[in-house]
Scaffold this active site. Structure first.
Site, short mmCIF file in Angstrom:
data_model
loop_
_atom_site.label_atom_id
_atom_site.label_comp_id
_atom_site.label_asym_id
_atom_site.label_seq_id
_atom_site.Cartn_x
_atom_site.Cartn_y
_atom_site.Cartn_z
N CYS A 1 0.46 -4.86 1.10
CA CYS A 1 1.09 -4.55 -0.17
C CYS A 1 2.48 -4.65 0.09
CB CYS A 1 0.72 -2.85 -0.76
SG CYS A 1 1.15 -1.80 0.93
N LYS B 1 -12.14 -4.44 -5.25
CA LYS B 1 -10.91 -5.31 -5.13
C LYS B 1 -9.82 -4.27 -4.96
CE LYS B 1 -7.34 -7.93 -5.93
NZ LYS B 1 -7.06 -8.92 -5.16
#
Ligand SMILES: CC(C)(C)CCc1c(C(=O)O)[nH]c(=O)[nH]c1=O
Length: 310
Positions: free
Chosen positions: A129, A44
């Site tokens: 991100c 993850k």
């Protein structure tokens, strides 16, 4: 029929592994993937510190795929580095470490620490991100991407990859390819991350289906297959010498075949794995094998990247 893949000095028995975010937050989940028919494992996306992520419900599956706004729940970089230290590389299944700092500095800190650890795992930097406030996600800010990758390549000298958000405009494909081609150490791109900020509505409840962001979330599953295939094929053409990993809408051997036909070296399973469990890997491999046999293909190289145009 030979499903093997060899790339980046790695040998995989087949092209399948999990998409970052699915069945990969805990060691128990990572071991479920590693001991399944999957040929590789990815963690993850992590941040330096653990995160609980967004309030639930934060994931919902529909007949056509999924929507999520997890909020990057993860056990923290040290947890995944620890897994990478004890990972049985000799068993032959590569390990990829997904990194998704909330700032560029966080990505640089994790990458330089990973470089110092000198482990065989490969980083996949998540370009979905966040960027600076008021700016779109990093993957949609080409100038910021170039600057970020320049600094990442300065602290991490080994081969690495990036997870790309989907692009929808030929100019964006070209702009992003120009950025990525400036980095020889960037050896692979994973296309695509979820299609951002979709909205799923439950008619009976007259409501959204996830709590965060008033219902907005990233789309996965069948919803995204044509977009995923377009991104795989465009970057396969635009990034000579680099590998493309396909991700998005793979529910069976047919979609895995499509991704590889479009140019994918390997393929990641997300929503389908979340919904079906690790048995999805063996099922999809059987279907891919049968499809190849029916078409007379012996190995993946017989058709990889050979999508015909009209
Ligand atoms: C969207 C971010 C929270 C910035 C990154 C983590 C992530 C998430 C998530 O953790 O919400 N979900 C996705 O479908 N793709 C991602 O890359």
């Amino acid at each position: 029929v030979d499903l093997s893949v060899s790339w980046l000095g790695l040998a995989m028995a087949n092209p399948l592994y999990n998409a970052s975010g699915v069945m990969c937050r805990s060691v128990a989940e990572l071991e479920q993937v590693r001991t399944s028919a999957a040929a590789a494992v990815i963690t993850k996306s992590c941040t330096p510190q653990p995160r609980t992520g967004n309030p639930e419900p934060r994931y919902c599956a529909t007949a056509l795929g999924s929507i999520n706004s997890m909020g990057l729940p993860n056990a923290g970089y040290p947890y995944y580095l620890d897994y990478a230290r004890s990972y049985p590389y000799a068993a032959g299944k590569p390990l990829f470490l997904s990194l998704s700092g909330m700032t560029l500095q966080e990505n640089l800190d994790m990458l330089s620490d990973l470089a110092a650890a000198q482990l065989p795992c490969l980083p996949e930097v998540n370009l979905s991100c966040p960027n600076l406030p008021g700016k779109p996600q990093l993957g949609y800010d080409f100038q910021a991407c170039h600057e970020a990758l320049t600094q990442m390549a300065r602290v991490y000298h080994g081969p690495f990859g990036v997870k790309l958000p989907p692009y929808f405009d030929p100019v964006h494909f070209a702009r992003m390819a120009a950025v990525l081609n400036a980095f020889p150490a960037l050896r692979f791109v994973t296309c695509i991350n979820s299609i951002g900020n979709g909205l799923v509505i439950d008619v009976d409840r007259e409501s959204v289906v996830i709590k965060p962001k008033d219902g907005l979330g990233g789309l996965g599953g069948s919803y995204v297959l044509p977009t995923a295939l377009a991104n795989v094929r465009e970057f396969y053409r635009l990034l000579p010498g680099k590998h493309v990993v396909g991700c998005g809408g793979i529910n069976s051997g047919r979609e895995a075949f499509m991704h590889i036909l479009a140019g994918a070296t390997a393929v990641q399973i997300g929503t389908c794995l979340y919904e079906e469990g690790e048995g999805a890997f063996a099922r999809i491999l059987d279907e891919l094998r049968a499809l190849m046999a029916h078409k007379g293909y012996q190995r993946l190289d017989d058709f990889r990247g050979k999508l015909k145009t009209l």
